[in-house]
Design a protein around this motif. Structure first.
Motif, short mmCIF file in Angstrom:
data_model
loop_
_atom_site.label_atom_id
_atom_site.label_comp_id
_atom_site.label_asym_id
_atom_site.label_seq_id
_atom_site.Cartn_x
_atom_site.Cartn_y
_atom_site.Cartn_z
N ASP A 177 32.95 44.19 43.33
CA ASP A 177 34.04 44.37 44.29
C ASP A 177 33.55 44.84 45.65
O ASP A 177 34.11 44.47 46.68
CB ASP A 177 35.06 45.38 43.75
N LYS A 197 32.56 47.91 40.73
CA LYS A 197 33.11 46.78 39.99
C LYS A 197 34.13 47.30 39.00
O LYS A 197 33.82 48.20 38.20
CB LYS A 197 32.00 46.03 39.26
N SER A 243 36.17 39.45 44.70
CA SER A 243 34.82 39.90 44.40
C SER A 243 33.81 38.90 44.98
O SER A 243 34.17 37.85 45.48
CB SER A 243 34.65 40.04 42.89
N TYR A 281 32.63 44.23 51.50
CA TYR A 281 33.69 43.78 50.59
C TYR A 281 33.70 42.25 50.59
O TYR A 281 33.05 41.61 51.41
CB TYR A 281 35.05 44.30 51.06
N SER A 282 34.50 41.68 49.71
CA SER A 282 34.65 40.24 49.63
C SER A 282 35.06 39.67 50.99
O SER A 282 35.81 40.30 51.73
CB SER A 282 35.71 39.91 48.58
N THR A 287 28.86 39.91 39.59
CA THR A 287 29.99 39.79 40.51
C THR A 287 30.58 41.18 40.68
O THR A 287 30.86 41.86 39.69
CB THR A 287 31.03 38.81 39.94
#
Length: 87
Positions: free
Chosen positions: A20, A53, A2, A34-35, A18
């Motif tokens: 996703d 999320k 995340s 995305y992360s 936080t």
């Protein structure tokens, strides 16, 4: 994985958490972050911001603005307005 997402309007902070992923409509079309996404900066068209999320999705109607993925993988969204449909 995340990352930290911050959505700000001229009236102040609208969203900070936080997440996703976040999907938006850029000046060159739709995209999703995305992360560990590469750092970049793009203009946003009026449309929706889809925030995901933990298998949940929140949708904000947004005015135009910018989205920046920072080198530390924090994502900053600056828009003229952002409103959740239930607001």
């Amino acid at each position: 994985m995340s990352f930290q997402l911050l959505v700000i309007t001229p009236q102040g902070k609208v969203y900070e958490d936080t997440v996703d992923s976040v999907a938006a409509i850029g000046i060159d079309g739709g995209f999703e972050v995305y992360s560990n996404h590469a750092a970049f900066l793009t203009g946003l068209k009026e449309g929706v911001l889809k925030i995901r999320k933990n298998a949940r999705e929140e949708i904000f109607k947004t005015a135009s603005g910018i989205l920046e993925v920072k080198p530390d993988h924090q994502v900053l969204v600056l828009v003229d307005s952002a409103q959740a449909p239930s607001s």
